[in-house]
Enzyme design. Structure first.
Site, PDB file in Angstrom:
ATOM      1  N   GLU A  17       0.922  -1.096   0.111  1.00  0.00           N
ATOM      2  CA  GLU A  17       0.158   0.038   0.147  1.00  0.00           C
ATOM      3  C   GLU A  17       0.388   1.268   0.058  1.00  0.00           C
ATOM      4  OE1 GLU A  17      -0.069  -2.775   1.429  1.00  0.00           O
ATOM      5  OE2 GLU A  17      -2.427  -2.985   2.491  1.00  0.00           O
ATOM      6  N   GLU A 490      15.380 -10.843 -24.905  1.00  0.00           N
ATOM      7  CA  GLU A 490      14.945 -11.331 -23.256  1.00  0.00           C
ATOM      8  C   GLU A 490      13.744 -10.725 -23.371  1.00  0.00           C
ATOM      9  OE1 GLU A 490      17.225 -10.915 -20.383  1.00  0.00           O
ATOM     10  OE2 GLU A 490      19.225 -11.472 -21.528  1.00  0.00           O
ATOM     11  N   ASP A 605      24.754 -14.687 -16.875  1.00  0.00           N
ATOM     12  CA  ASP A 605      25.477 -13.193 -16.097  1.00  0.00           C
ATOM     13  C   ASP A 605      25.132 -13.361 -14.428  1.00  0.00           C
ATOM     14  OD1 ASP A 605      24.906 -11.278 -18.199  1.00  0.00           O
ATOM     15  OD2 ASP A 605      22.950 -11.727 -18.101  1.00  0.00           O
ATOM     16  N   GLU A 611      26.961  -9.539  -3.686  1.00  0.00           N
ATOM     17  CA  GLU A 611      26.095  -9.324  -2.849  1.00  0.00           C
ATOM     18  C   GLU A 611      26.600  -9.451  -1.492  1.00  0.00           C
ATOM     19  OE1 GLU A 611      21.738  -8.924  -4.049  1.00  0.00           O
ATOM     20  OE2 GLU A 611      22.379  -7.355  -5.734  1.00  0.00           O
ATOM     21  N   HIS A 648      28.734 -10.533 -17.319  1.00  0.00           N
ATOM     22  CA  HIS A 648      28.315  -9.871 -16.961  1.00  0.00           C
ATOM     23  C   HIS A 648      28.221  -9.450 -15.363  1.00  0.00           C
ATOM     24  CE1 HIS A 648      26.359  -5.555 -17.138  1.00  0.00           C
ATOM     25  NE2 HIS A 648      25.150  -6.295 -16.109  1.00  0.00           N
ATOM     26  N   CYS A 650      26.847  -6.325 -12.818  1.00  0.00           N
ATOM     27  CA  CYS A 650      26.576  -4.534 -12.899  1.00  0.00           C
ATOM     28  C   CYS A 650      26.877  -4.283 -11.877  1.00  0.00           C
ATOM     29  CB  CYS A 650      24.823  -5.297 -12.109  1.00  0.00           C
ATOM     30  SG  CYS A 650      23.567  -5.827 -13.310  1.00  0.00           S
ATOM     31  N   HIS A 701      21.125   3.952 -16.741  1.00  0.00           N
ATOM     32  CA  HIS A 701      19.512   4.085 -15.749  1.00  0.00           C
ATOM     33  C   HIS A 701      19.357   5.284 -15.973  1.00  0.00           C
ATOM     34  CE1 HIS A 701      23.235   1.075 -14.617  1.00  0.00           C
ATOM     35  NE2 HIS A 701      22.145   0.194 -13.899  1.00  0.00           N
ATOM     36  N   CYS A 733      24.751  -2.346 -18.886  1.00  0.00           N
ATOM     37  CA  CYS A 733      23.799  -3.005 -17.733  1.00  0.00           C
ATOM     38  C   CYS A 733      22.575  -3.391 -18.980  1.00  0.00           C
ATOM     39  CB  CYS A 733      23.286  -2.630 -16.947  1.00  0.00           C
ATOM     40  SG  CYS A 733      22.553  -3.894 -15.888  1.00  0.00           S
TER      41      CYS A 733
HETATM   42  N1  GLN Z   1      21.063  -9.701 -19.549  1.00  0.00           N
HETATM   43  C1  GLN Z   1      20.738  -9.319 -18.846  1.00  0.00           C
HETATM   44  C2  GLN Z   1      19.902  -7.980 -19.037  1.00  0.00           C
HETATM   45  O1  GLN Z   1      20.324  -7.403 -20.022  1.00  0.00           O
HETATM   46  C3  GLN Z   1      21.279  -8.226 -17.569  1.00  0.00           C
HETATM   47  C4  GLN Z   1      20.867  -7.877 -16.121  1.00  0.00           C
HETATM   48  C5  GLN Z   1      21.894  -7.551 -14.864  1.00  0.00           C
HETATM   49  O2  GLN Z   1      22.535  -7.462 -15.319  1.00  0.00           O
HETATM   50  N2  GLN Z   1      20.606  -6.959 -13.786  1.00  0.00           N
HETATM   51  O3  GLN Z   1      18.773  -7.816 -18.993  1.00  0.00           O
HETATM   52 ZN    ZN Z   2      23.929  -5.539 -15.332  1.00  0.00          ZN
END
Ligand code: GLN
Ligand code: ZN
Length: 763
Positions: A17, A490, A605, A611, A648, A650, A701, A733
């Protein structure tokens, strides 16, 4: 009876909410009055829910419109000048700090966000500079305390402590040392305590989670000095110093010697806390808040073990024990009650926030009963725990494979340099090959398609032909603009973990189990319930289809085992290492299937590899990297030398783990670099990084379109430091959150820049 306590309660609402009202307010669809009113109702509901479970110590000020760390910054008047300049009211200034402001009053960027310890929550990082004046600003915690009083509940207000506040804020001061800042900060905290004393509070909880990290001797001194001073002015107020996410080995002795009335330890993640108590003792006159109900995972509590621990603690300390959550319940969803689609034989294993309240109450009752083995709740708990092994979720074969792993399974042959030559000959790529990270914009059209399919409004064949059409369009688009390595876009994926989880055996999905990730953003992590196993190919059809449309290589696109694990709620009856290897076997089968179907480049990926790095550096390898890196290696160790493996990540702060990243033995790694100052590039150079690299050349971003010249400058900067024959050009990204128009322009500029540099080089 034993008392029970909750460190903090989730605040977003059982049906998100607060997210809806806050976002509605941002879009001007909800008035400020409504937002305030609805939030007050939500707070009241959460207090009453806890009261219903007889929680003795219910927190207040654990509510937040965006983030409690930001609340603390505002309360302490840590508001950078640029936000004052906007001349907004309190709430809007707060939101401007949280998410930036663009409008008639100006254009100001947001404060940055950082991961909150090893959770998936992100806090807003306050900025302290030489002009910062610490003083009380606003009345949020006091108002909420009074609000709860009116509802008949005397809460324990929660504050972020001064030590953690200073340590996690960005210190931009040229002239003030941390010790000076602390000195200036303490009076503001003194005032807060005085106010609570006047309002009639009995106990204030001060959170100092930084105490569970590695502390230098001078930091321990700083901590001590802060509290020696602050505790002098506590008056009749009692102070609970709360820690969580680990043990306090560097500061235990100092901590128990200070004048706190109660101390909170996490016995779930900080098992060493028990040893510390055993070794150094715990003062009888202090109250021990024992974090025994896990605030970070969703499994029911193991009553037998917990009760044994409570009795040990009583024996060792002789102190009063309060049964507590291990950390705030912010990190778990609200209630399993909404998850009626999950068979109850599985659902009984889950305890979300509301169910954990009930566990606290039952534990308190059991701890008081001499003969609790006869208690019905106890027996039920034991029964559920012993019944966990469900045949649907047990796969002996995969367990056997993990048990039989040996060193050679993690080694890809031939060596990186050998493979590189073979791949160069096979792929015939130009210098500075260009590619993207995988996803293309998930437009409203794509999202609608997936929704219709999920709701059964369109059948499988309609859905797949629509997805195929999107793939064909995006392949054509990439060919037209001239990218070297293509992707399928994707479009069929909602989320990079959920997509694979839904196809693999071993996962359970929830409908409403949202957890706050930051501000108004929530995630719904899948639950790893049993053994993970690939039962059928997951991506081969779409990738094969995409590849059939073009003569250029299309990258197979997969999520790696560590990321799948880190973004799920893991089972606890198997070590994380084994779960990671099980997932690795599943992804490995997919990799090999793609290869057998003619796919020449496969990207795995590992967006979230970093993390779950342990909070203490001494545990990075032994507890984590020693299996996380091999899990990735296992996935690709069986491919042919000419198959090129990409990964890859992030982020770009590789700092001390750069060797480990290289040790993943991928052929190419792309990562986020555009936002940072490219300092990583120097680090790669210094460490003789082997893997070919694609440092993102622009920031996806933001909707902003970078010019070709701007990208060219970045490529040239990178070229100065890194071997150009190992360099790739790509965004930083996936493009799924962007619009198609800006994406098209940005990529065209990226390609223009790459071609220009290539031309110059060939002269
Ligand atoms: N292959 C994913 C994409 O391009 C990688 C996403 C990510 O790095 N969070 O969306
Ligand atoms: Zn990424």
């Amino acid at each position: 009876m034993k008392q029970i306590s909750v460190v903090g309660y989730p605040r977003i609402g059982a049906n998100r909410e607060l997210k809806k009202w806050t976002e509605g307010y941002f879009l001007k669809n909800v008035s400020k009055e409504d937002l305030l009113k609805q939030s007050a109702d939500l707070r009241k509901l959460h207090w009453l829910t806890q009261k219903d479970s007889s929680i003795d110590y219910i927190s207040s000020n654990d509510f937040s419109y965006y983030d409690t760390f930001l609340d603390m910054a505002v309360l302490l008047n840590v508001i950078p000048q640029r936000y004052h300049g906007l001349e907004l009211d309190g709430l809007d200034t707060y939101f401007a700090m949280a998410k930036g402001y663009q409008g008639e009053k100006g254009d100001v960027r947001a404060l940055p966000m950082k991961k909150w310890f090893n959770t998936n929550y992100h806090y807003v990082v306050p900025e302290i500079d030489d002009t910062t004046v610490f003083k009380l600003n606003g009345t949020k915690p006091f108002d909420e305390f009074n609000e709860a009083l009116e509802a008949g509940i005397k809460t324990k207000p929660v504050l972020i402590g001064p030590f953690t506040f200073l340590k996690l804020s960005e210190n931009k001061c040229a002239n003030r040392s941390v010790a000076e800042l602390a000195k200036a900060l303490i009076p503001a905290y003194e005032q807060i305590l005085e106010r609570f004393d006047t309002l009639g509070a009995d106990l204030v909880q001060i959170d100092e989670p930084c105490l569970v990290t590695d502390l230098a001797p001078e930091e321990v001194v700083l901590f001590e000095n802060i509290y020696k001073k602050l505790l002098q002015s506590k008056g009749k107020l009692k102070i609970l110093l709360q820690t969580y996410f680990g043990d306090v080995r560097d500061v235990y002795k100092h901590l128990v010697a200070l004048d706190f009335d109660a101390i909170g330890f996490d016995f779930v993640e900080g098992s060493k806390n028990l040893d510390l108590i055993g070794q150094y003792g715990f003062p009888k006159d202090k109250c021990l808040f024992a974090g025994l109900v896990n605030g970070k995972n969703i499994w029911i509590n193991h009553y037998r073990k917990t009760l044994a621990l409570i009795s040990d603690l009583e024996k060792y300390t002789g102190a009063q024990i309060v049964i507590n959550t291990s950390c705030s319940l912010l990190h778990v969803p609200y209630t399993t009650e909404n998850e009626t689609q999950i068979d109850s034989k599985y659902r009984v294993h889950f305890a979300f926030a509301q169910e954990k309240l009930k566990e606290l109450k039952e534990l308190a009752q059991l701890a008081d009963e001499g003969n609790y083995q006869q208690n019905a709740n106890y027996i039920k708990n034991c029964d559920i725990l012993t019944q966990k092994a469900d045949v649907d979720f047990e796969h002996r074969d995969i367990r056997g494979k993990v048990a039989a792993l040996n060193e050679n399974d993690f080694i890809r042959k031939p060596s990186f340099e050998e493979r590189r030559k073979i791949q160069k000959a096979a792929l015939k790529l130009p210098l500075l090959p260009t590619t993207t990270i995988g996803s293309f914009p998930q437009t409203a059209e794509v999202r609608k398609l997936r929704r219709q399919y999920k709701n059964g409004e369109i059948d499988t064949s309609t859905y797949s032909s629509a997805i195929k059409k999107k793939i064909a369009e995006i392949i054509r688009f990439q060919e037209d603009i001239g990218l070297d390595i293509l992707v399928h876009g994707e479009f069929e994926r909602n989320d990079m973990v959920e997509y694979f989880g839904e196809k693999l055996a071993g996962f359970i999905f929830t409908k409403n189990a949202w957890v706050q990730s930051y501000g108004t953003r929530c995630v719904k992590p899948p639950i790893i319930f049993g053994d993970v196993k690939r039962e059928k190919a997951m991506t081969v059809d779409v990738i094969k289809y995409a590849q059939s449309l073009t003569s250029k290589p299309v990258k197979g696109m997969l999520t790696g085992p560590v990321t799948i694990l880190n973004w799920s709620f893991p089972r606890e009856d198997l070590p994380r290492r084994d779960i990671a290897f099980q997932i690795a076997f599943a992804i490995k089968a997919e990799v090999e299937d793609l290869e057998a179907n003619g796919i020449k480049i496969i990207q795995i990926d590992e967006a979230a590899l970093r993390e779950k790095l342990p909070l203490r550096k001494s545990e990075w390898h032994g507890e984590y990297l020693n299996w996380a890196i091999p899990a990735f290696r296992l996935v690709h160790s069986g491919v042919k030398p000419e198959t090129q493996i990409h990964t890859h990540m992030c982020y770009s702060e590789f700092g001390d783990i750069i060797r480990d990243i290289d040790d993943m033995d991928a052929d190419v790694i792309t990562f986020e670099a555009a936002k940072s100052d490219l300092s990583l590039i120097g680090l790669l150079n210094d460490n003789h990084f082997m893997t070919e690299v694609g440092p993102g050349v622009y920031d996806i971003h933001s909707p902003r379109v970078p010019s070709a010249t701007e990208i060219e400058t970045i490529i040239k900067k990178i070229m100065q430091k890194l071997d150009i024959s190992k360099l790739w050009v790509n965004p930083d990204c996936g493009l799924k959150t962007r619009g198609m128009e800006e994406t098209g322009q940005s990529l065209e500029n990226m390609l223009k820049a790459a071609r220009k540099v290539r031309n110059e080089l060939s002269k």
